[in-house]
Write a protein that holds these residues in place. Sequence first.
Motif, PDB file in Angstrom:
ATOM      1  N   ASP A   8      17.449  54.468 117.728  1.00 34.28           N
ATOM      2  CA  ASP A   8      16.779  53.243 118.348  1.00 34.28           C
ATOM      3  C   ASP A   8      16.668  53.927 119.853  1.00 34.28           C
ATOM      4  OD1 ASP A   8      16.148  50.731 119.261  1.00 34.28           O
ATOM      5  OD2 ASP A   8      18.391  50.252 119.567  1.00 34.28           O
ATOM      6  N   GLU A   9      15.563  53.372 120.743  1.00 29.27           N
ATOM      7  CA  GLU A   9      15.205  53.828 122.142  1.00 29.27           C
ATOM      8  C   GLU A   9      16.300  53.407 123.052  1.00 29.27           C
ATOM      9  OE1 GLU A   9      11.370  53.230 123.632  1.00 29.27           O
ATOM     10  OE2 GLU A   9      10.339  53.530 121.810  1.00 29.27           O
ATOM     11  N   LYS A  10      16.920  52.196 122.784  1.00 32.16           N
ATOM     12  CA  LYS A  10      17.912  51.626 123.615  1.00 32.16           C
ATOM     13  C   LYS A  10      19.107  52.491 123.656  1.00 32.16           C
ATOM     14  CE  LYS A  10      16.102  47.122 124.204  1.00 32.16           C
ATOM     15  NZ  LYS A  10      15.966  46.306 125.441  1.00 32.16           N
ATOM     16  N   VAL A  11      19.288  52.653 122.266  1.00 31.57           N
ATOM     17  CA  VAL A  11      20.861  53.458 122.114  1.00 31.57           C
ATOM     18  C   VAL A  11      20.637  54.830 122.947  1.00 31.57           C
ATOM     19  CG1 VAL A  11      22.315  54.432 120.632  1.00 31.57           C
ATOM     20  CG2 VAL A  11      21.540  52.070 120.144  1.00 31.57           C
ATOM     21  N   GLN A  12      19.654  55.621 122.617  1.00 34.88           N
ATOM     22  CA  GLN A  12      19.331  56.722 123.076  1.00 34.88           C
ATOM     23  C   GLN A  12      19.306  56.745 124.767  1.00 34.88           C
ATOM     24  OE1 GLN A  12      15.562  58.284 121.604  1.00 34.88           O
ATOM     25  NE2 GLN A  12      16.288  58.874 119.745  1.00 34.88           N
ATOM     26  N   GLU A  13      18.826  55.764 125.346  1.00 30.24           N
ATOM     27  CA  GLU A  13      18.577  55.684 126.761  1.00 30.24           C
ATOM     28  C   GLU A  13      20.148  55.356 127.310  1.00 30.24           C
ATOM     29  OE1 GLU A  13      16.740  52.481 129.973  1.00 30.24           O
ATOM     30  OE2 GLU A  13      15.877  52.742 128.185  1.00 30.24           O
ATOM     31  N   LEU A  14      20.987  54.593 126.417  1.00 30.75           N
ATOM     32  CA  LEU A  14      22.443  54.257 127.059  1.00 30.75           C
ATOM     33  C   LEU A  14      23.115  55.671 126.976  1.00 30.75           C
ATOM     34  CD1 LEU A  14      24.791  52.558 127.412  1.00 30.75           C
ATOM     35  CD2 LEU A  14      25.075  52.479 125.098  1.00 30.75           C
ATOM     36  N   LYS A  31      21.826  58.821 127.295  1.00 32.34           N
ATOM     37  CA  LYS A  31      21.337  59.729 128.520  1.00 32.34           C
ATOM     38  C   LYS A  31      21.923  59.057 129.539  1.00 32.34           C
ATOM     39  CE  LYS A  31      16.857  60.536 126.387  1.00 32.34           C
ATOM     40  NZ  LYS A  31      15.291  60.252 126.638  1.00 32.34           N
TER      41      LYS A  31
END
Length: 53
Positions: free
Chosen positions: A19-25, A27
């Motif tokens: 999930d993009e939001k999880v990856q952004e979190l 990072k």
Amino acid sequence: MKLNTFVKLGSLAFGVARDEKVQELFKMAHKGAKRRGLLQPPPYGGWGNQGKK
């Protein structure tokens, strides 16, 4: 734990990790830890050579 349950949990965890939001979190957390000095390289010679010459 049954094999079927293990497979379902693994696929769920893999889906969440993609999930993009999880990856952004993650990072953002990684950058913050690096900035605060929480992620440091091991001492010279690695962790197992402490005190040895």
